[in-house]
Design a protein around this motif. Structure first.
Motif, mmCIF file in Angstrom:
data_model
loop_
_atom_site.group_PDB
_atom_site.id
_atom_site.type_symbol
_atom_site.label_atom_id
_atom_site.label_comp_id
_atom_site.label_asym_id
_atom_site.label_seq_id
_atom_site.Cartn_x
_atom_site.Cartn_y
_atom_site.Cartn_z
ATOM 1 N N PHE A 210 0.842 -1.196 0.000
ATOM 2 C CA PHE A 210 0.000 0.000 0.000
ATOM 3 C C PHE A 210 0.880 1.250 0.000
ATOM 4 O O PHE A 210 2.063 1.199 0.360
ATOM 5 C CB PHE A 210 -0.892 0.011 1.255
ATOM 6 N N PRO A 211 0.327 2.408 -0.409
ATOM 7 C CA PRO A 211 1.075 3.663 -0.321
ATOM 8 C C PRO A 211 1.083 4.163 1.118
ATOM 9 O O PRO A 211 0.060 4.148 1.800
ATOM 10 C CB PRO A 211 0.287 4.608 -1.238
ATOM 11 N N HIS A 212 2.236 4.626 1.565
ATOM 12 C CA HIS A 212 2.347 5.143 2.926
ATOM 13 C C HIS A 212 1.453 6.374 3.068
ATOM 14 O O HIS A 212 1.417 7.243 2.186
ATOM 15 C CB HIS A 212 3.798 5.499 3.232
ATOM 16 N N PRO A 213 0.703 6.484 4.172
ATOM 17 C CA PRO A 213 -0.265 7.590 4.318
ATOM 18 C C PRO A 213 0.368 8.967 4.371
ATOM 19 O O PRO A 213 -0.306 9.967 4.100
ATOM 20 C CB PRO A 213 -0.981 7.258 5.625
ATOM 21 N N GLU A 214 1.647 9.071 4.697
ATOM 22 C CA GLU A 214 2.302 10.384 4.788
ATOM 23 C C GLU A 214 3.141 10.669 3.547
ATOM 24 O O GLU A 214 2.967 11.705 2.900
ATOM 25 C CB GLU A 214 3.188 10.438 6.031
ATOM 26 N N SER A 215 4.025 9.745 3.177
ATOM 27 C CA SER A 215 4.964 9.991 2.078
ATOM 28 C C SER A 215 4.431 9.553 0.722
ATOM 29 O O SER A 215 4.903 10.032 -0.314
ATOM 30 C CB SER A 215 6.285 9.272 2.352
ATOM 31 N N GLY A 216 3.473 8.631 0.706
ATOM 32 C CA GLY A 216 2.993 8.081 -0.551
ATOM 33 C C GLY A 216 3.881 6.995 -1.122
ATOM 34 O O GLY A 216 3.550 6.383 -2.145
#
Length: 235
Positions: A210-216
């Protein structure tokens, strides 16, 4: 007066391993036999209770069945929870499982399309099962190892439905080994007194991507399967 007897909670394994942790997310390895959330007589012997002893603010982002082991993801802030919920709803979270099924399967990979809906149940009122007019569910299947009368497979979920692995595989004639509830055809046995949450089947959440919620940045969290769900090379 009635003095209520003390509540004796069923035993369950309560240890877990931290697979990944930062200020936004916490990923842990849930053991087989530990319920994810309170219910059915469980309160303290749940993954949620144990994880909140480690981080009081952790919020679960999904749920694994009691009999399923593997990666379980928690948010550590409201912002991370909102971002991950949106990613899940938009299909940016991929999930891979391992399952041990009955019988021999073609090498694949191939996709199973099996609608899932509700059917009546004498105890619970209704349960989810294979039905022709249910909601669509799609899973990609890959054979990892063929064994005597059993097959070890990897399952990538392309949609998110209740019991999406157990029901379609059973509907195709390959129930999970040890599954006490779903029989060939993808429905509960009319003669069995088992419930969907009963133990016995072999299923493991191997990977979340999944994409990290802060950095993407794309993040992948893996959890080693139990020995029964490893190939001969891995063992």
């Amino acid at each position: 007066e009635w003095h209520r007897p003390p509540w004796r909670e069923p035993a369950a394994p309560t240890s877990f391993a931290v697979l990944f942790a930062d200020p936004y997310l916490l990923a842990v390895a849930k053991p087989r036999g530990l319920p994810s959330l309170p219910g059915a007589g469980f309160l303290r012997n749940t993954l949620l209770h144990q994880v909140r002893r480690y981080d009081r603010g952790a919020t679960p982002l999904h749920r694994l069945g009691r009999g399923t082991s593997g990666v379980s993801l928690f948010a550590r802030s409201p912002e991370a929870r909102r971002a991950m919920t949106e990613a899940w709803q938009c299909g940016r979270v991929s999930r891979s499982y391992r399952a041990l099924v009955q019988g021999s399967m073609p090498s694949g990979p191939f996709v199973i399309d099996q609608p899932i809906g509700r059917v009546s149940h004498p105890v619970l009122g209704f349960v989810h099962a294979a039905v022709g007019d249910g909601k669509p569910s799609r899973s990609r299947i890959e054979v990892l190892e063929s064994r005597t009368s059993q097959t070890l497979v990897r399952v990538d979920l392309l949609t998110g439905r209740p019991h999406q692995i157990r029901i379609p595989l059973a509907a195709g004639g390959h129930p999970l080994v040890g599954d006490p509830f779903y029989e060939p055809g993808g429905r509960p046995s009319s003669e069995s007194r088992s419930l969907p949450g009963d133990m016995g089947y072999w299923l493991h959440a191997e990977r979340l991507r999944f994409p990290h919620p802060e950095s993407g940045t794309l993040l992948e969290v893996d959890c080693l399967p139990p020995p029964k769900l490893r190939t001969a090379t891995e063992r």
